[in-house]
Design a protein around this motif. Structure first.
Motif, short mmCIF file in Angstrom:
data_model
loop_
_atom_site.label_atom_id
_atom_site.label_comp_id
_atom_site.label_asym_id
_atom_site.label_seq_id
_atom_site.Cartn_x
_atom_site.Cartn_y
_atom_site.Cartn_z
N UNK A 53 6.27 2.58 5.29
CA UNK A 53 6.56 1.79 4.29
C UNK A 53 6.46 0.16 4.81
N UNK A 54 5.79 -0.54 4.11
CA UNK A 54 5.20 -1.77 4.28
C UNK A 54 5.69 -2.93 3.30
N UNK A 55 6.24 -3.95 3.69
CA UNK A 55 6.75 -5.06 2.86
C UNK A 55 5.52 -6.00 2.66
N UNK A 56 4.81 -6.21 1.57
CA UNK A 56 3.82 -7.08 1.37
C UNK A 56 4.39 -8.27 0.58
N UNK A 57 3.69 -9.46 1.20
CA UNK A 57 3.89 -11.00 0.70
C UNK A 57 2.55 -11.24 0.44
N UNK A 58 2.36 -12.38 -0.33
CA UNK A 58 1.03 -12.92 -0.87
C UNK A 58 0.12 -13.18 0.67
N UNK A 59 -1.01 -12.72 0.48
CA UNK A 59 -1.95 -12.72 1.54
C UNK A 59 -1.98 -11.60 2.76
N UNK A 60 -1.07 -10.66 2.30
CA UNK A 60 -0.90 -9.22 2.93
C UNK A 60 -2.16 -8.45 2.51
N UNK A 61 -2.50 -7.62 3.38
CA UNK A 61 -3.71 -6.19 3.29
C UNK A 61 -3.32 -5.14 3.82
N UNK A 62 -3.41 -4.21 3.27
CA UNK A 62 -3.39 -2.76 3.75
C UNK A 62 -4.43 -1.80 3.51
N UNK A 63 -4.80 -0.84 4.14
CA UNK A 63 -5.90 -0.06 3.83
C UNK A 63 -5.38 1.45 3.87
N UNK A 64 -5.86 2.19 2.97
CA UNK A 64 -5.66 3.55 3.01
C UNK A 64 -6.83 4.43 2.90
N UNK A 65 -7.21 4.97 3.94
CA UNK A 65 -8.50 5.62 3.90
C UNK A 65 -8.26 7.09 3.11
N UNK A 66 -9.41 7.59 2.78
CA UNK A 66 -9.45 9.00 1.98
C UNK A 66 -8.61 9.99 2.55
N UNK A 67 -7.92 10.70 1.79
CA UNK A 67 -7.19 11.89 2.31
C UNK A 67 -5.62 11.56 3.04
N UNK A 68 -5.47 10.43 3.04
CA UNK A 68 -4.11 9.59 3.24
C UNK A 68 -3.30 9.53 2.12
N UNK A 69 -2.20 10.05 1.97
CA UNK A 69 -1.32 9.82 0.78
C UNK A 69 -0.68 8.35 0.72
N UNK A 70 -0.73 7.69 -0.38
CA UNK A 70 -0.53 6.37 -0.56
C UNK A 70 0.21 5.99 -1.79
N UNK A 71 0.45 4.81 -2.18
CA UNK A 71 1.18 4.11 -3.25
C UNK A 71 1.73 2.89 -3.13
N UNK A 72 1.70 2.04 -4.32
CA UNK A 72 2.39 0.89 -4.26
C UNK A 72 3.64 0.86 -5.25
N UNK A 73 4.53 -0.25 -5.07
CA UNK A 73 5.37 -0.76 -6.05
C UNK A 73 5.37 -2.12 -6.11
N UNK A 74 5.56 -2.63 -7.34
CA UNK A 74 5.62 -4.03 -7.62
C UNK A 74 7.35 -4.34 -7.37
#
Length: 167
Positions: free
Chosen positions: A78-99
């Motif tokens: 679980x990653x807290x993102x602020x402006x300028x943050x980047x993350x990558x989810x390769x194929x076959x890795x569960x993921x989502x986001x929440x604003x």
């Protein structure tokens, strides 16, 4: 046959847009414009807006936080993102986001382009010129799962909720 990439310019309010599960997805670049290298979407919505937890069979998804606060869930992190943050989810890795803030804006970079998400968002969402639908549809997750499967994505569960202290 892949069409060659071409020069492209879109202003802030230009590009196809759909309301999807309560959020606004604006198509910034599509596979037909990028020689299928990638698709780029801009996502905004109310605080607490989130996509279901899902996995792609053949697409990699990048997340870039443009404005506000966003929580990214990638694998078991679980990653807290602020402006300028980047993350990558390769194929076959569960993921989502929440604003997590009302001003949040997120870019989704999906590669390869034209591999499923463009059509998935169109089929799940409601076309818009940017204004909120008068009566947003209540999602039926069984129907969403069927649509997602047709486009190479598996929905694994509901979106993560914000902790009550965050509301």
């Amino acid at each position: 046959m892949t069409v060659p990439a071409r020069a492209l310019w879109r202003g802030p309010a230009e590009g196809e847009a759909v309301w999807l599960l309560g959020g606004l997805y604006r198509y910034r670049a599509v596979g037909d414009e990028t020689a299928d290298a990638y698709s780029l979407f801009e996502v905004s919505g109310p605080s607490g807006f989130a996509s279901p937890v899902h996995v792609h069979g053949h697409e990699t998804e990048g997340f870039y936080v443009v404005e506000g606060e966003v929580t990214l869930f990638i694998g078991d992190r679980e990653l807290a993102g602020i402006p300028g943050s980047f993350a990558l989810a390769p194929a076959n890795l569960p993921h989502t986001f929440r604003l997590d803030s009302p001003d949040a804006k997120l870019l989704l970079l999906i590669t390869p382009g034209n591999a499923g998400h463009e059509a998935l968002f169109r089929e799940m969402g409601q076309p818009t010129e940017g204004s909120m639908p008068s009566s947003p549809a209540v999602p039926d997750f069984a129907v969403l799962a069927e649509i997602a499967a047709r486009h190479g994505t598996t929905i694994l569960g509901p979106p993560p909720a914000q902790a009550s202290a965050d509301r």
